[in-house]
Design a protein around this motif. Structure first.
Motif, PDB file in Angstrom:
ATOM      1  N   GLN A  71       0.833  -1.199   0.000  1.00 34.42           N
ATOM      2  CA  GLN A  71       0.000   0.000   0.000  1.00 34.42           C
ATOM      3  C   GLN A  71       0.869   1.251   0.000  1.00 34.42           C
ATOM      4  N   VAL A  72       0.449   2.237  -0.758  1.00 35.73           N
ATOM      5  CA  VAL A  72       1.022   3.578  -0.709  1.00 35.73           C
ATOM      6  C   VAL A  72      -0.161   4.496  -0.441  1.00 35.73           C
ATOM      7  N   ILE A  73      -0.210   5.015   0.770  1.00 36.99           N
ATOM      8  CA  ILE A  73      -1.313   5.865   1.198  1.00 36.99           C
ATOM      9  C   ILE A  73      -0.796   7.290   1.312  1.00 36.99           C
ATOM     10  N   GLY A  74      -1.522   8.228   0.724  1.00 42.67           N
ATOM     11  CA  GLY A  74      -1.113   9.624   0.746  1.00 42.67           C
ATOM     12  C   GLY A  74      -2.044  10.483   1.579  1.00 42.67           C
ATOM     13  N   ALA A  75      -1.482  11.580   2.083  1.00 41.51           N
ATOM     14  CA  ALA A  75      -2.255  12.629   2.747  1.00 41.51           C
ATOM     15  C   ALA A  75      -2.175  13.851   1.842  1.00 41.51           C
ATOM     16  N   PHE A  76      -3.319  14.367   1.447  1.00 36.91           N
ATOM     17  CA  PHE A  76      -3.394  15.458   0.486  1.00 36.91           C
ATOM     18  C   PHE A  76      -4.107  16.648   1.107  1.00 36.91           C
ATOM     19  N   ASP A  77      -3.487  17.821   1.045  1.00 36.50           N
ATOM     20  CA  ASP A  77      -4.100  19.051   1.555  1.00 36.50           C
ATOM     21  C   ASP A  77      -4.906  19.675   0.430  1.00 36.50           C
ATOM     22  N   THR A  78      -6.218  19.479   0.473  1.00 37.91           N
ATOM     23  CA  THR A  78      -7.075  19.987  -0.602  1.00 37.91           C
ATOM     24  C   THR A  78      -7.350  21.484  -0.460  1.00 37.91           C
ATOM     25  N   GLY A  79      -6.847  22.103   0.586  1.00 37.91           N
ATOM     26  CA  GLY A  79      -7.000  23.536   0.760  1.00 37.91           C
ATOM     27  C   GLY A  79      -5.905  24.342   0.095  1.00 37.91           C
ATOM     28  N   LEU A  80      -4.890  23.687  -0.439  1.00 34.96           N
ATOM     29  CA  LEU A  80      -3.824  24.404  -1.122  1.00 34.96           C
ATOM     30  C   LEU A  80      -4.337  24.973  -2.441  1.00 34.96           C
ATOM     31  N   PRO A  81      -3.858  26.152  -2.832  1.00 36.67           N
ATOM     32  CA  PRO A  81      -4.300  26.747  -4.096  1.00 36.67           C
ATOM     33  C   PRO A  81      -4.051  25.806  -5.285  1.00 36.67           C
ATOM     34  N   GLY A  82      -5.046  25.644  -6.128  1.00 36.88           N
ATOM     35  CA  GLY A  82      -4.925  24.806  -7.314  1.00 36.88           C
ATOM     36  C   GLY A  82      -5.094  23.325  -7.060  1.00 36.88           C
ATOM     37  N   SER A  83      -5.390  22.952  -5.825  1.00 41.80           N
ATOM     38  CA  SER A  83      -5.533  21.531  -5.501  1.00 41.80           C
ATOM     39  C   SER A  83      -6.887  21.000  -5.968  1.00 41.80           C
ATOM     40  N   ALA A  84      -6.881  19.773  -6.466  1.00 39.35           N
ATOM     41  CA  ALA A  84      -8.125  19.111  -6.866  1.00 39.35           C
ATOM     42  C   ALA A  84      -8.937  18.756  -5.615  1.00 39.35           C
ATOM     43  N   PRO A  85     -10.253  18.574  -5.739  1.00 43.09           N
ATOM     44  CA  PRO A  85     -11.097  18.264  -4.576  1.00 43.09           C
ATOM     45  C   PRO A  85     -10.659  17.015  -3.815  1.00 43.09           C
ATOM     46  N   LEU A 104       1.314 -16.672   7.424  1.00 40.42           N
ATOM     47  CA  LEU A 104       0.450 -15.552   7.761  1.00 40.42           C
ATOM     48  C   LEU A 104       0.873 -14.320   6.963  1.00 40.42           C
ATOM     49  N   ALA A 105      -0.071 -13.748   6.232  1.00 49.04           N
ATOM     50  CA  ALA A 105       0.212 -12.536   5.456  1.00 49.04           C
ATOM     51  C   ALA A 105       0.164 -11.319   6.373  1.00 49.04           C
ATOM     52  N   TYR A 106       1.008 -10.338   6.076  1.00 48.98           N
ATOM     53  CA  TYR A 106       1.014  -9.097   6.842  1.00 48.98           C
ATOM     54  C   TYR A 106       1.549  -7.968   5.975  1.00 48.98           C
ATOM     55  N   LEU A 107       1.376  -6.746   6.449  1.00 56.32           N
ATOM     56  CA  LEU A 107       1.955  -5.573   5.803  1.00 56.32           C
ATOM     57  C   LEU A 107       3.040  -5.015   6.709  1.00 56.32           C
ATOM     58  N   HIS A 108       4.222  -4.831   6.140  1.00 56.78           N
ATOM     59  CA  HIS A 108       5.358  -4.247   6.858  1.00 56.78           C
ATOM     60  C   HIS A 108       5.362  -2.743   6.596  1.00 56.78           C
ATOM     61  N   SER A 109       5.211  -1.943   7.642  1.00 53.46           N
ATOM     62  CA  SER A 109       5.249  -0.490   7.500  1.00 53.46           C
ATOM     63  C   SER A 109       6.696  -0.084   7.283  1.00 53.46           C
ATOM     64  N   HIS A 110       7.036   0.270   6.055  1.00 53.31           N
ATOM     65  CA  HIS A 110       8.422   0.517   5.690  1.00 53.31           C
ATOM     66  C   HIS A 110       8.837   1.981   5.809  1.00 53.31           C
ATOM     67  N   MET A 111       7.949   2.890   5.447  1.00 55.18           N
ATOM     68  CA  MET A 111       8.345   4.289   5.404  1.00 55.18           C
ATOM     69  C   MET A 111       7.127   5.178   5.605  1.00 55.18           C
ATOM     70  N   LEU A 112       7.363   6.300   6.305  1.00 53.91           N
ATOM     71  CA  LEU A 112       6.340   7.311   6.470  1.00 53.91           C
ATOM     72  C   LEU A 112       7.032   8.664   6.412  1.00 53.91           C
ATOM     73  N   ALA A 113       6.476   9.590   5.671  1.00 51.96           N
ATOM     74  CA  ALA A 113       7.036  10.943   5.576  1.00 51.96           C
ATOM     75  C   ALA A 113       5.903  11.956   5.620  1.00 51.96           C
ATOM     76  N   VAL A 114       6.158  13.065   6.302  1.00 59.99           N
ATOM     77  CA  VAL A 114       5.199  14.157   6.394  1.00 59.99           C
ATOM     78  C   VAL A 114       5.971  15.460   6.230  1.00 59.99           C
ATOM     79  N   LYS A 115       5.428  16.364   5.433  1.00 55.40           N
ATOM     80  CA  LYS A 115       6.074  17.681   5.282  1.00 55.40           C
ATOM     81  C   LYS A 115       6.210  18.313   6.662  1.00 55.40           C
ATOM     82  N   ASP A 116       7.345  18.933   6.898  1.00 53.41           N
ATOM     83  CA  ASP A 116       7.671  19.477   8.205  1.00 53.41           C
ATOM     84  C   ASP A 116       6.585  20.414   8.741  1.00 53.41           C
ATOM     85  N   THR A 117       6.055  21.268   7.909  1.00 54.41           N
ATOM     86  CA  THR A 117       5.045  22.226   8.374  1.00 54.41           C
ATOM     87  C   THR A 117       3.781  21.536   8.856  1.00 54.41           C
TER      88      THR A 117
END
Length: 105
Positions: free
Chosen positions: A46-60, A85-98
Motif C-alpha cells: 500500500q502507498v497511502i497519501g495525505a493530500f491538503d485539498t486547501g492548497l491553491p490549485g488543488s483538486a477536490p 500468515l500474510a502481513y503488511l510491513h510499514s516501511h516508510m512514512l514521511a510528512v512535510k515538516d510544516t
C-alpha cells in the motif's frame, strides 16, 4: 482539509519520491524510486497519501501538487502454526515538516 487515500498514477508516486528528498535530505541514490512504489502496489503493498485539498490549485480529492505525507507498506509472509500468515510491513512514512509540527502544536 486533509484527504487520506491510496496514491494513484505516476505523478502521485513521483511526489512521494520528492517528499523523501524534502523530508530527509536524501540524494537521488538514497530514495526509494517510483518504480519500487509501483511494484509495491502491484504485489499487494500500500502507498497511502495525505493530500491538503486547501492548497491553491488543488483538486477536490488531492493530487501530486497537494501531497503532504505518505506511508509505504510492503506485503510479507510469516511462518504460522499451520499456514503462512500474510502481513503488511510499514516501511516508510514521511510528512512535510510544516504539517508534522502543526499536529503537535
Amino acid at each position: 482539509m486533509i484527504v487520506i487515500r491510496a496514491c494513484k498514477g505516476f505523478e502521485e508516486l513521483e511526489a512521494c519520491v520528492r517528499l523523501q528528498v524534502e523530508t530527509w535530505g536524501y540524494n537521488e541514490g538514497d530514495v526509494i524510486p517510483r518504480r519500487a512504489f509501483v511494484v509495491a502496489q502491484k504485489i499487494g503493498g500500500q502507498v497511502i497519501g495525505a493530500f491538503d485539498t486547501g492548497l491553491p490549485g488543488s483538486a477536490p480529492n488531492g493530487g501530486p501538487e497537494s501531497l503532504v505525507g505518505f506511508t509505504l507498506a510492503l506485503p510479507g509472509l510469516k511462518a504460522g502454526d499451520s499456514a503462512p500468515l500474510a502481513y503488511l510491513h510499514s516501511h516508510m512514512l514521511a510528512v512535510k515538516d510544516t504539517f508534522a509540527t502543526a499536529a503537535w502544536a
